[in-house]
Enzyme design. Structure first.
Site, PDB file in Angstrom:
ATOM      1  N   ASP A 193       0.627  -1.165   0.018  1.00 32.36           N
ATOM      2  CA  ASP A 193      -0.053   0.091   0.100  1.00 32.36           C
ATOM      3  C   ASP A 193       0.847   1.255   0.095  1.00 32.36           C
ATOM      4  O   ASP A 193       1.829   1.087  -0.889  1.00 32.36           O
ATOM      5  CB  ASP A 193      -0.928  -0.037   1.197  1.00 32.36           C
ATOM      6  CG  ASP A 193      -2.032   0.953   1.015  1.00 32.36           C
ATOM      7  OD1 ASP A 193      -3.027   0.567   0.507  1.00 32.36           O
ATOM      8  OD2 ASP A 193      -2.092   2.142   1.646  1.00 32.36           O
ATOM      9  N   TYR A 332      -3.075  10.912   0.915  1.00 32.96           N
ATOM     10  CA  TYR A 332      -3.733  10.874  -0.590  1.00 32.96           C
ATOM     11  C   TYR A 332      -3.748  12.183  -1.185  1.00 32.96           C
ATOM     12  O   TYR A 332      -3.457  12.381  -2.534  1.00 32.96           O
ATOM     13  CB  TYR A 332      -5.299  10.309  -0.358  1.00 32.96           C
ATOM     14  CG  TYR A 332      -5.177   9.107  -0.144  1.00 32.96           C
ATOM     15  CD1 TYR A 332      -5.388   8.184  -0.964  1.00 32.96           C
ATOM     16  CD2 TYR A 332      -4.978   8.378   1.364  1.00 32.96           C
ATOM     17  CE1 TYR A 332      -5.353   6.734  -0.865  1.00 32.96           C
ATOM     18  CE2 TYR A 332      -5.147   7.065   1.538  1.00 32.96           C
ATOM     19  CZ  TYR A 332      -5.330   6.193   0.736  1.00 32.96           C
ATOM     20  OH  TYR A 332      -5.360   4.771   0.990  1.00 32.96           O
ATOM     21  N   HIS A 384      -4.941  -7.913   1.164  1.00 34.70           N
ATOM     22  CA  HIS A 384      -4.270  -6.684   1.389  1.00 34.70           C
ATOM     23  C   HIS A 384      -3.342  -6.574   2.502  1.00 34.70           C
ATOM     24  O   HIS A 384      -2.226  -5.808   2.471  1.00 34.70           O
ATOM     25  CB  HIS A 384      -5.375  -5.509   1.121  1.00 34.70           C
ATOM     26  CG  HIS A 384      -4.659  -4.110   1.028  1.00 34.70           C
ATOM     27  ND1 HIS A 384      -3.866  -3.462   0.009  1.00 34.70           N
ATOM     28  CD2 HIS A 384      -4.644  -3.246   1.982  1.00 34.70           C
ATOM     29  CE1 HIS A 384      -3.823  -2.371   0.249  1.00 34.70           C
ATOM     30  NE2 HIS A 384      -3.818  -2.194   1.508  1.00 34.70           N
TER      31      HIS A 384
END
Length: 406
Positions: A193, A332, A384
């Site tokens: 990630d 982000y 994940h």
């Protein structure tokens, strides 16, 4: 939260490279406030479909909330954290929190491991023992690691940047400084990630001492594939079965799984609701990717999986108690890197492909993206949050991945 000495303001610690011990200790009043807020949740109407196509389902979140209010024990999680050596050091004006466990075995390979969102250092707790003390977990002393596990800026116990610019490149520079400050002149790095984004940027900077990296969420998607996905084109006819599987996973993610990233990438400060409502925060964090959500839904329905209800709530509670819902979202907004595009990493790279990741990278794409690919393996299970869900498999992968670099 307390540490063993007062946390100084940034303007008072310029040039301070000291490493300070850290202990997590939230007051009872914070936990009482959390339980009160959970109890007083104002619930929305139930979704009007029979699946998760409208988002996180009401029954799942109600089961989570019930366990959170009545059964979850944050103090147990806090104790597990405090059993490990934790520290804080100021780098580039921000306090960086990290776990640092040295192996008892001589010649252990130092490794810095970076989490992502909506993860935290909670993800890595299960791999500390197997990697630092392999002989107690059925492996060889020659496979031992020293582990450095930092909290990303704006996440967990690390400081919250008060200025813009803290993107994965700047974080990579901070991690390089951290490893130098700890005295490591030869080490490897691992991440998935955001952890992959940071780890790849470390490799691109090619600092003295970094000899290789491992990723469980590699950036391998060829430009032609990315363009076709972005344009909504049909899958190219010449894809192999493995490549077609990755295409299908990516097409689903781009069509149905990007809402959280788009909101945080464009308007992170708007997310006041998840800073004010613990149940709102939990639902937001659950809605990361379809396979992880399905696993979590099964967990709260009583299934035995790689994660437990307490695992999941330990992580959400850390975000809540540190009030990092919005500060973590800003990463982000900060990052301008194309997430899945190859970056041109030249250092040795090891890749572990877990089938329930956002996309399972094909060997052909990995070979193109990483010309110095030293390890590639497709696992039979895991998703994940690989280190968290499948710590035994993940630990085996770390040993195999870096064996040639010792």
């Amino acid at each position: 939260m307390t540490i063993t000495e007062p946390r100084p303001d940034a303007e008072h610690r310029e040039g301070d490279t000291s490493i300070r011990p850290f202990t997590a200790a939230f007051p009872d009043s914070d936990l009482e406030d959390l339980r009160r807020r959970i109890h007083e949740t104002r619930w929305p109407d139930r979704e009007i479909v029979s699946d998760a196509s409208q988002g996180v389902q009401l029954d799942v979140v109600k089961k989570l909330a019930r366990h959170w209010e009545q059964g979850h024990d944050w103090r147990a999680a806090e104790a597990r954290l405090n059993e490990l050596p934790q520290f804080v050091t100021a780098i580039d004006g921000v306090d960086i929190h990290f776990i640092h466990v040295r192996s008892q075995h001589p010649g252990a390979l130092p490794m810095i491991v970076t989490h992502g969102w909506p993860g935290s250092i909670i993800e890595q707790l299960k791999i500390v023992g197997p990697l630092t003390d392999p002989t107690a977990h059925g492996a060889s002393a020659e496979d031992a690691f020293d582990l450095v596990i930092p909290s990303l800026p704006g996440h967990g116990f690390s400081g919250k940047p008060s200025e813009t610019g803290w993107d994965p490149i700047r974080i990579a520079r901070a991690w390089i400084e951290l490893m130098q400050r700890l005295g490591y002149d030869r080490y490897v790095a691992q991440g998935g990630d955001w952890g992959n984004a940071v780890t790849e940027q470390m490799a691109l900077l090619e600092p003295a001492g970094l000899v290789g990296i491992h990723t469980n969420m590699p950036a391998t998607v060829p430009d032609s594939i990315q363009a076709a996905l972005t344009n909504g084109d049909a899958a190219p006819e010449d894809l192999s079965a493995e490549e077609r599987g990755a295409w299908d996973q990516l097409a689903f993610f781009y069509a149905h799984g990007l809402a959280y990233a788009q909101e945080m990438g464009n308007r992170p400060q708007t997310l006041y609701g998840i800073a004010d409502s613990p149940v709102g925060l939990a639902a937001w964090m659950l809605d990361h990717d379809a396979r992880s959500y399905d696993l979590i839904a099964r967990v709260f329905d009583g299934a035995s999986e790689g994660l437990t209800p307490d695992d999941i709530l330990d992580n959400v509670t850390l975000y809540w108690l540190t009030n990092t819902a919005v500060s973590s979202a800003r990463l982000y907004w900060e990052s301008k890197l194309p997430f899945f595009a190859p970056k041109g990493v030249k250092l040795p790279v090891a890749v572990s492909v877990f089938p329930d990741e956002i996309y399972a990278a094909p060997r052909s794409w990995a070979t193109q993206a990483y010309p110095n690919l030293i390890h590639f393996n497709r696992l039979e299970r895991g998703g994940h949050f690989a280190a968290w869900e499948q710590p035994e498999l993940f630990s085996q992968e770390m040993r195999a991945a870096f064996r040639s670099l010792r």
